[in-house]
Scaffold this active site. Sequence first.
Site, PDB file in Angstrom:
ATOM      1  N   CYS A 119     -38.263   9.701 -10.365  1.00  0.00           N
ATOM      2  CA  CYS A 119     -39.555   9.960  -9.719  1.00  0.00           C
ATOM      3  C   CYS A 119     -40.100  11.350 -10.031  1.00  0.00           C
ATOM      4  O   CYS A 119     -41.255  11.646  -9.734  1.00  0.00           O
ATOM      5  CB  CYS A 119     -39.436   9.746  -8.219  1.00  0.00           C
ATOM      6  SG  CYS A 119     -39.025   8.043  -7.818  1.00  0.00           S
ATOM      7  N   HIS A 261     -45.468  13.209  -5.104  1.00  0.00           N
ATOM      8  CA  HIS A 261     -44.927  11.896  -5.455  1.00  0.00           C
ATOM      9  C   HIS A 261     -45.049  11.000  -4.225  1.00  0.00           C
ATOM     10  O   HIS A 261     -44.667  11.390  -3.113  1.00  0.00           O
ATOM     11  CB  HIS A 261     -43.467  12.054  -5.878  1.00  0.00           C
ATOM     12  CG  HIS A 261     -42.727  10.771  -5.924  1.00  0.00           C
ATOM     13  ND1 HIS A 261     -43.175   9.680  -6.650  1.00  0.00           N
ATOM     14  CD2 HIS A 261     -41.578  10.377  -5.324  1.00  0.00           C
ATOM     15  CE1 HIS A 261     -42.332   8.690  -6.498  1.00  0.00           C
ATOM     16  NE2 HIS A 261     -41.355   9.082  -5.697  1.00  0.00           N
ATOM     17  N   ASN A 291     -44.025   3.060  -3.811  1.00  0.00           N
ATOM     18  CA  ASN A 291     -43.461   4.084  -4.697  1.00  0.00           C
ATOM     19  C   ASN A 291     -43.323   3.479  -6.099  1.00  0.00           C
ATOM     20  O   ASN A 291     -42.453   2.650  -6.337  1.00  0.00           O
ATOM     21  CB  ASN A 291     -42.099   4.510  -4.131  1.00  0.00           C
ATOM     22  CG  ASN A 291     -41.392   5.542  -4.982  1.00  0.00           C
ATOM     23  OD1 ASN A 291     -41.770   5.782  -6.133  1.00  0.00           O
ATOM     24  ND2 ASN A 291     -40.355   6.145  -4.434  1.00  0.00           N
TER      25      ASN A 291
HETATM   26  N1  COA Z   1     -37.034  -3.609   8.307  1.00  0.00           N
HETATM   27  C1  COA Z   1     -36.509  -3.573   9.535  1.00  0.00           C
HETATM   28  N2  COA Z   1     -35.473  -2.778   9.858  1.00  0.00           N
HETATM   29  C2  COA Z   1     -34.956  -2.018   8.905  1.00  0.00           C
HETATM   30  C3  COA Z   1     -35.454  -2.005   7.599  1.00  0.00           C
HETATM   31  C4  COA Z   1     -36.535  -2.840   7.318  1.00  0.00           C
HETATM   32  N3  COA Z   1     -37.092  -2.905   6.097  1.00  0.00           N
HETATM   33  N4  COA Z   1     -34.753  -1.133   6.854  1.00  0.00           N
HETATM   34  C5  COA Z   1     -33.818  -0.601   7.672  1.00  0.00           C
HETATM   35  N5  COA Z   1     -33.944  -1.146   8.919  1.00  0.00           N
HETATM   36  C6  COA Z   1     -33.160  -0.867  10.102  1.00  0.00           C
HETATM   37  C7  COA Z   1     -31.758  -0.366   9.782  1.00  0.00           C
HETATM   38  O1  COA Z   1     -30.893  -1.458   9.569  1.00  0.00           O
HETATM   39  C8  COA Z   1     -31.446   0.432  10.999  1.00  0.00           C
HETATM   40  O2  COA Z   1     -31.059  -0.453  11.995  1.00  0.00           O
HETATM   41  P1  COA Z   1     -29.793  -0.100  12.956  1.00  0.00           P
HETATM   42  O3  COA Z   1     -30.204   1.154  13.661  1.00  0.00           O
HETATM   43  O4  COA Z   1     -29.702  -1.302  13.805  1.00  0.00           O
HETATM   44  O5  COA Z   1     -28.637   0.114  12.028  1.00  0.00           O
HETATM   45  C9  COA Z   1     -32.786   1.015  11.436  1.00  0.00           C
HETATM   46  O6  COA Z   1     -33.796   0.194  10.799  1.00  0.00           O
HETATM   47  C10 COA Z   1     -32.989   2.447  11.019  1.00  0.00           C
HETATM   48  O7  COA Z   1     -32.616   2.577   9.657  1.00  0.00           O
HETATM   49  P2  COA Z   1     -32.772   3.919   8.890  1.00  0.00           P
HETATM   50  O8  COA Z   1     -32.211   3.781   7.524  1.00  0.00           O
HETATM   51  O9  COA Z   1     -32.255   5.032   9.768  1.00  0.00           O
HETATM   52  O10 COA Z   1     -34.375   4.037   8.826  1.00  0.00           O
HETATM   53  P3  COA Z   1     -35.251   5.274   8.471  1.00  0.00           P
HETATM   54  O11 COA Z   1     -36.087   5.682   9.610  1.00  0.00           O
HETATM   55  O12 COA Z   1     -34.444   6.351   7.773  1.00  0.00           O
HETATM   56  O13 COA Z   1     -36.245   4.653   7.390  1.00  0.00           O
HETATM   57  C11 COA Z   1     -36.519   4.621   5.010  1.00  0.00           C
HETATM   58  C12 COA Z   1     -35.709   4.109   6.191  1.00  0.00           C
HETATM   59  C13 COA Z   1     -35.924   4.042   3.739  1.00  0.00           C
HETATM   60  C14 COA Z   1     -37.955   4.150   5.165  1.00  0.00           C
HETATM   61  C15 COA Z   1     -36.485   6.185   4.993  1.00  0.00           C
HETATM   62  O14 COA Z   1     -35.153   6.618   5.127  1.00  0.00           O
HETATM   63  C16 COA Z   1     -37.046   6.753   3.721  1.00  0.00           C
HETATM   64  O15 COA Z   1     -38.198   6.568   3.414  1.00  0.00           O
HETATM   65  N6  COA Z   1     -36.224   7.514   2.988  1.00  0.00           N
HETATM   66  C17 COA Z   1     -36.660   8.070   1.710  1.00  0.00           C
HETATM   67  C18 COA Z   1     -36.470   7.037   0.645  1.00  0.00           C
HETATM   68  C19 COA Z   1     -37.223   7.365  -0.600  1.00  0.00           C
HETATM   69  O16 COA Z   1     -38.294   7.892  -0.555  1.00  0.00           O
HETATM   70  N7  COA Z   1     -36.643   6.988  -1.730  1.00  0.00           N
HETATM   71  C20 COA Z   1     -37.250   7.207  -3.005  1.00  0.00           C
HETATM   72  C21 COA Z   1     -37.284   8.640  -3.312  1.00  0.00           C
HETATM   73  S1  COA Z   1     -38.091   8.929  -4.816  1.00  0.00           S
END
Ligand code: COA
Length: 335
Positions: A119, A261, A291
């Site tokens: 990215c 980004h 993304n």
């Molecule tokens: N739908 C519903 N629930 C979901 C889910 C989805 N698509 N994805 C995860 N969950 C659940 C998890 O299982 C977790 O449940 P639990 O508490 O029962 O275990 C809960 O939601 C929280 O998960 P978590 O991973 O802590 O969520 P988050 O708030 O961190 O959001 C992302 C997840 C991926 C959106 C966030 O971490 C993010 O954007 N990170 C950066 C990723 C990124 O940008 N990557 C590319 C970089 S170039």
Amino acid sequence: MEGINFNQYGVTFKGSGSYVPGQILTNQKISQKVDTSNEWIQSRTGISERRISSVEDNVTEMGYKAALTAIEMTNWDIKTIDLIVLATSTPHDLFGSAPSIQAKLGATNAVAFDLTAACSGFLFALITASQFLKGGSFKRAIVIGADQLSSFVDWNDRRSCILFGDGAGALAIEATNEFDNFIGFDMRTDGGRGSFLNLPSKKNKGSIVDEIDFLNGGFSPIQMNGQEVYKFAVKEVPLILEKLLKKMKYNSDQVDWLLLHQANQRILDSVGERLKIPREKILSNLEKYGNTSAATIPLMMDEAVRDCRIKQNDIIATSGFGAGLSWGAALIKWG
Ligand code: COA
């Protein structure tokens, strides 16, 4: 290039282009595949839908179409292009897709190669191409960011599949001895944190003859530790931008546009808050595209140039970040 002093070269931005595939995958449709909801995805990421390449829309095709629209914005004869750099992690040909784009464009005098930095790829490619221009080696360059992560997403992993989409964007840049609109940049890598986001090769052992084994080609789907990537982005991106602004003697209120980004709206908002850049100056189109990896920055830039939000001489602070881990920032003036 004759008659221009080596030390006097600067970069000018002459054109932008983009392309996205036609298939639209909405949050509602994803929730037919994995246990998620439009509400969850919207509130955690800001994404509503993303584009997915069909079999015909590979990185070469998308990159070519984006490059062509960028060139159309210039008055260039295609034969005068010296350099084509394609940032991608998902080439149509692992030996490089930039040469195919060069051939399709008919840019027969250009050297063309791929650059991989996930990215951060577009930003790293833009910096790389700019150095060739500033150094006096080349006059005209096309920098493309194109990715097709849909081919490498685990469509059963709700934690990552909701984030990514496909697309391409491109900029046409030119060396000039009159001014320099590529104001400054910085780049960083921390491979020690690389395990937070990977698209690793498959551990698939084959045997050629007795006692000589080899690794079969092929890749496993994207593996991501979302929380760690999130923490990395909201910490490192403001830091590198603050450092760059300070180095170039700019204040954040001189920035017309913050162009990050497009990973997650919450990351964009957090970085904007930290830099004290108001929301109306933060460019965002991830609601429509998610993304798109190396494509997000030029895709967003092209949209804002074409709808006249970005105007001649606007100051743009941009930052790419992601797998590697790698990240970088550039301060540019449009035009
Ligand atoms: N739908 C519903 N629930 C979901 C889910 C989805 N698509 N994805 C995860 N969950 C659940 C998890 O299982 C977790 O449940 P639990 O508490 O029962 O275990 C809960 O939601 C929280 O998960 P978590 O991973 O802590 O969520 P988050 O708030 O961190 O959001 C992302 C997840 C991926 C959106 C966030 O971490 C993010 O954007 N990170 C950066 C990723 C990124 O940008 N990557 C590319 C970089 S170039």
